[in-house]
Design an enzyme around this catalytic site. Sequence first.
Site, PDB file in Angstrom:
ATOM      1  N   TYR A  36      58.070 -10.143 -24.605  1.00 41.71           N
ATOM      2  CA  TYR A  36      59.148  -9.909 -23.640  1.00 41.71           C
ATOM      3  C   TYR A  36      59.970  -8.677 -24.056  1.00 41.71           C
ATOM      4  O   TYR A  36      60.216  -7.775 -23.256  1.00 41.71           O
ATOM      5  CB  TYR A  36      60.056 -11.155 -23.540  1.00 41.71           C
ATOM      6  CG  TYR A  36      61.404 -10.847 -22.956  1.00 41.71           C
ATOM      7  CD1 TYR A  36      61.554 -10.636 -21.588  1.00 41.71           C
ATOM      8  CD2 TYR A  36      62.525 -10.706 -23.778  1.00 41.71           C
ATOM      9  CE1 TYR A  36      62.787 -10.292 -21.063  1.00 41.71           C
ATOM     10  CE2 TYR A  36      63.750 -10.366 -23.255  1.00 41.71           C
ATOM     11  CZ  TYR A  36      63.888 -10.167 -21.897  1.00 41.71           C
ATOM     12  OH  TYR A  36      65.104  -9.818 -21.375  1.00 41.71           O
TER      13      TYR A  36
ATOM     14  N   PHE B 241      73.683  -7.871 -22.659  1.00 39.19           N
ATOM     15  CA  PHE B 241      73.819  -8.740 -23.827  1.00 39.19           C
ATOM     16  C   PHE B 241      73.565 -10.173 -23.339  1.00 39.19           C
ATOM     17  O   PHE B 241      72.519 -10.418 -22.755  1.00 39.19           O
ATOM     18  CB  PHE B 241      75.135  -8.433 -24.559  1.00 39.19           C
ATOM     19  CG  PHE B 241      74.950  -7.174 -25.386  1.00 39.19           C
ATOM     20  CD1 PHE B 241      74.782  -5.936 -24.768  1.00 39.19           C
ATOM     21  CD2 PHE B 241      74.802  -7.240 -26.758  1.00 39.19           C
ATOM     22  CE1 PHE B 241      74.495  -4.791 -25.508  1.00 39.19           C
ATOM     23  CE2 PHE B 241      74.525  -6.097 -27.516  1.00 39.19           C
ATOM     24  CZ  PHE B 241      74.371  -4.877 -26.879  1.00 39.19           C
ATOM     25  N   ASN B 242      74.435 -11.134 -23.532  1.00 36.13           N
ATOM     26  CA  ASN B 242      74.074 -12.508 -23.120  1.00 36.13           C
ATOM     27  C   ASN B 242      74.848 -12.934 -21.877  1.00 36.13           C
ATOM     28  O   ASN B 242      75.987 -13.410 -21.987  1.00 36.13           O
ATOM     29  CB  ASN B 242      74.332 -13.483 -24.276  1.00 36.13           C
ATOM     30  CG  ASN B 242      73.309 -13.353 -25.382  1.00 36.13           C
ATOM     31  OD1 ASN B 242      73.178 -12.289 -25.985  1.00 36.13           O
ATOM     32  ND2 ASN B 242      72.552 -14.389 -25.641  1.00 36.13           N
TER      33      ASN B 242
ATOM     34  N   LYS C 284      61.432 -13.466 -18.122  1.00 36.71           N
ATOM     35  CA  LYS C 284      62.427 -13.253 -19.183  1.00 36.71           C
ATOM     36  C   LYS C 284      62.442 -14.292 -20.299  1.00 36.71           C
ATOM     37  O   LYS C 284      63.371 -14.320 -21.104  1.00 36.71           O
ATOM     38  CB  LYS C 284      63.807 -13.164 -18.566  1.00 36.71           C
ATOM     39  CG  LYS C 284      64.224 -14.435 -17.829  1.00 36.71           C
ATOM     40  CD  LYS C 284      65.706 -14.685 -17.914  1.00 36.71           C
ATOM     41  CE  LYS C 284      65.989 -16.147 -17.781  1.00 36.71           C
ATOM     42  NZ  LYS C 284      67.381 -16.490 -17.919  1.00 36.71           N
TER      43      LYS C 284
ATOM     44  N   SER D 123      67.664  -4.915 -21.797  1.00 33.83           N
ATOM     45  CA  SER D 123      68.228  -6.010 -22.594  1.00 33.83           C
ATOM     46  C   SER D 123      68.602  -5.503 -23.972  1.00 33.83           C
ATOM     47  O   SER D 123      67.972  -4.568 -24.496  1.00 33.83           O
ATOM     48  CB  SER D 123      67.156  -7.092 -22.737  1.00 33.83           C
ATOM     49  OG  SER D 123      67.499  -8.009 -23.741  1.00 33.83           O
TER      50      SER D 123
ATOM     51  N   GLY E  57      67.083 -14.199  -7.983  1.00 29.67           N
ATOM     52  CA  GLY E  57      67.259 -14.709  -9.348  1.00 29.67           C
ATOM     53  C   GLY E  57      68.738 -14.756  -9.736  1.00 29.67           C
ATOM     54  O   GLY E  57      69.621 -14.432  -8.928  1.00 29.67           O
TER      55      GLY E  57
ATOM     56  N   VAL F 163      72.004 -26.966 -32.359  1.00 32.76           N
ATOM     57  CA  VAL F 163      72.473 -25.636 -32.756  1.00 32.76           C
ATOM     58  C   VAL F 163      71.461 -25.115 -33.766  1.00 32.76           C
ATOM     59  O   VAL F 163      71.262 -25.714 -34.832  1.00 32.76           O
ATOM     60  CB  VAL F 163      73.899 -25.711 -33.363  1.00 32.76           C
ATOM     61  CG1 VAL F 163      74.312 -24.373 -33.953  1.00 32.76           C
ATOM     62  CG2 VAL F 163      74.894 -26.182 -32.308  1.00 32.76           C
TER      63      VAL F 163
ATOM     64  N   LYS G  23      60.574  -4.670 -22.304  1.00 30.21           N
ATOM     65  CA  LYS G  23      61.836  -3.968 -22.014  1.00 30.21           C
ATOM     66  C   LYS G  23      61.837  -2.587 -22.682  1.00 30.21           C
ATOM     67  O   LYS G  23      62.251  -1.596 -22.085  1.00 30.21           O
ATOM     68  CB  LYS G  23      63.042  -4.802 -22.458  1.00 30.21           C
ATOM     69  CG  LYS G  23      63.235  -6.075 -21.630  1.00 30.21           C
ATOM     70  CD  LYS G  23      63.526  -5.763 -20.149  1.00 30.21           C
ATOM     71  CE  LYS G  23      63.542  -6.980 -19.272  1.00 30.21           C
ATOM     72  NZ  LYS G  23      63.570  -6.678 -17.831  1.00 30.21           N
TER      73      LYS G  23
HETATM   74  C1  UD1 Z   1      67.271 -14.007 -25.719  1.00 32.20           C
HETATM   75  C2  UD1 Z   1      66.756 -12.627 -25.922  1.00 32.20           C
HETATM   76  C3  UD1 Z   1      67.265 -11.724 -24.847  1.00 32.20           C
HETATM   77  C4  UD1 Z   1      66.856 -12.254 -23.511  1.00 32.20           C
HETATM   78  C5  UD1 Z   1      67.448 -13.620 -23.354  1.00 32.20           C
HETATM   79  C6  UD1 Z   1      67.020 -14.184 -22.006  1.00 32.20           C
HETATM   80  C7  UD1 Z   1      66.342 -11.913 -28.180  1.00 32.20           C
HETATM   81  C8  UD1 Z   1      66.956 -11.420 -29.436  1.00 32.20           C
HETATM   82  N1  UD1 Z   1      67.196 -12.149 -27.215  1.00 32.20           N
HETATM   83  O1  UD1 Z   1      68.649 -13.977 -26.030  1.00 32.20           O
HETATM   84  O2  UD1 Z   1      66.733 -10.447 -24.986  1.00 32.20           O
HETATM   85  O3  UD1 Z   1      67.284 -11.392 -22.508  1.00 32.20           O
HETATM   86  O4  UD1 Z   1      66.997 -14.455 -24.413  1.00 32.20           O
HETATM   87  O5  UD1 Z   1      66.096 -15.185 -22.069  1.00 32.20           O
HETATM   88  O6  UD1 Z   1      65.160 -12.092 -28.072  1.00 32.20           O
HETATM   89  N2  UD1 Z   1      70.864 -21.550 -29.235  1.00 32.20           N
HETATM   90  C9  UD1 Z   1      71.061 -22.786 -29.806  1.00 32.20           C
HETATM   91  N3  UD1 Z   1      70.612 -23.893 -29.161  1.00 32.20           N
HETATM   92  C10 UD1 Z   1      69.955 -23.824 -27.955  1.00 32.20           C
HETATM   93  C11 UD1 Z   1      69.770 -22.546 -27.361  1.00 32.20           C
HETATM   94  C12 UD1 Z   1      70.218 -21.432 -28.035  1.00 32.20           C
HETATM   95  O7  UD1 Z   1      71.632 -22.897 -30.898  1.00 32.20           O
HETATM   96  O8  UD1 Z   1      69.550 -24.862 -27.423  1.00 32.20           O
HETATM   97  C13 UD1 Z   1      71.362 -20.353 -29.927  1.00 32.20           C
HETATM   98  C14 UD1 Z   1      70.257 -19.386 -30.309  1.00 32.20           C
HETATM   99  O9  UD1 Z   1      69.738 -19.706 -31.563  1.00 32.20           O
HETATM  100  C15 UD1 Z   1      71.006 -18.057 -30.302  1.00 32.20           C
HETATM  101  C16 UD1 Z   1      72.107 -18.251 -29.251  1.00 32.20           C
HETATM  102  O10 UD1 Z   1      72.211 -19.658 -29.049  1.00 32.20           O
HETATM  103  O11 UD1 Z   1      71.608 -17.853 -31.541  1.00 32.20           O
HETATM  104  C17 UD1 Z   1      71.791 -17.595 -27.926  1.00 32.20           C
HETATM  105  O12 UD1 Z   1      70.476 -17.986 -27.539  1.00 32.20           O
HETATM  106  P1  UD1 Z   1      69.883 -17.650 -26.083  1.00 32.20           P
HETATM  107  O13 UD1 Z   1      70.831 -18.098 -25.062  1.00 32.20           O
HETATM  108  O14 UD1 Z   1      68.490 -18.182 -26.045  1.00 32.20           O
HETATM  109  O15 UD1 Z   1      69.884 -16.078 -26.026  1.00 32.20           O
HETATM  110  P2  UD1 Z   1      69.298 -14.987 -27.061  1.00 32.20           P
HETATM  111  O16 UD1 Z   1      68.270 -15.557 -27.927  1.00 32.20           O
HETATM  112  O17 UD1 Z   1      70.452 -14.311 -27.690  1.00 32.20           O
END
Ligand code: UD1
Length: 339
Positions: free
Chosen positions: A153, A182-183, A88, A128, A13, A221, A157
């Site tokens: 999910y 985190f991310n 995930k 996570s 992965g 966004v 965790k």
């Molecule tokens: C989520 C999970 C995290 C998990 C990760 C992996 C939560 C709080 N977080 O992270 O635990 O490990 O996914 O799948 O549940 N965004 C946009 N447009 C898009 C995609 C995302 O605006 O097309 C924004 C989202 O609204 C968010 C940010 O980008 O504010 C990050 O999103 P994402 O990458 O999906 O990660 P998390 O939601 O933070």
Amino acid sequence: MTSQSILVTGGAGYIGAHTLVELVASGYTPVVLDDLSRSSMKLMDGVKQLTGKQLSFYQVDCADKTELRRVFGLHPEISAVMHFAAFKSVNESVEKPLLYFRNNIDSLLSLLEVMQEANVNRFVFSSSCTVYGQPDRIPVTEDAPFKRPESPYGATKQMGERILEDAVKAWKELKVVSLRYFNPIGAHPSGVIGELPIGVPNNLAPYITQTAIGKRSRLTVFGSDYNTPDGSCLRDFIHVVDLAVAHVAALSTIDQLPSRFEAFNLGTGVPVSVLELLNTFMRVTGVNVPYEIGPRRPGDIEKVYADPSKSNRALRWRTKLTIEDALRDAWRWEQNLAK
Ligand code: UD1
């Protein structure tokens, strides 16, 4: 000294494959286990190209104790386990909660049971920041209370950590490090391995690169009315190579940590907004990404970023790479995929 063997579940992965590269670079011998249900041999091929090593690989479901016993039997030299194998997707977990509980919890339990039989007692767990929900105080520290999880999910965790905390109480040799990601974004700087989302990406960074390359027409966004400087959500984006290096640091310090269950935040400590990440991508690559502002995504946390001081201190680790590095590397990977 002989090289230590590490069982790496989910090694094919995204985070697993980057960690394999760092493990080999630090002199470890990974033994890889992956059922390939959400991952790909393409990343294993990339790992081979980067390390020059053909690693032992078993296509095995981590919940299958018979198969796990076979792998431990073939590799009595295994001294630790890194457990990446899990589902995930937050959305999918809401639609298929039983699948998520079955997969993520069963695999963890099977693995621990077979580890105990095999007398392997070092364990690194992929957790996570989702365990915190929306924390009351940010940057968030490891002692922040868990909030009720937003998704199945997230629940898996939290439950995973609970299972491990209870297991160390009863199994006196077991040592556990739980790494709260985190991310994670970016790719290996070579462009040879990176993230391979299945279908339409849920996560922001692969959505940006797929839009930039023309696979998606525009990015949405999700929300611009949050209580943040530019109205979009704040996150802590960490380069996947920095994250991978932290796993090696966890392994090399696990025997010296003060308690046998320790959780660590893996983040940069720097909050970055969704719009900032998008604009940084366009700036460093020079590629335009069409986007629109849409409604908030249900279940999203407004702002969360790490206090990484405990990991910096105890793991003797800190992030070295920037979001600019991560976005350039992710873009290189996306372009290579299109070739
Ligand atoms: C989520 C999970 C995290 C998990 C990760 C992996 C939560 C709080 N977080 O992270 O635990 O490990 O996914 O799948 O549940 N965004 C946009 N447009 C898009 C995609 C995302 O605006 O097309 C924004 C989202 O609204 C968010 C940010 O980008 O504010 C990050 O999103 P994402 O990458 O999906 O990660 P998390 O939601 O933070």
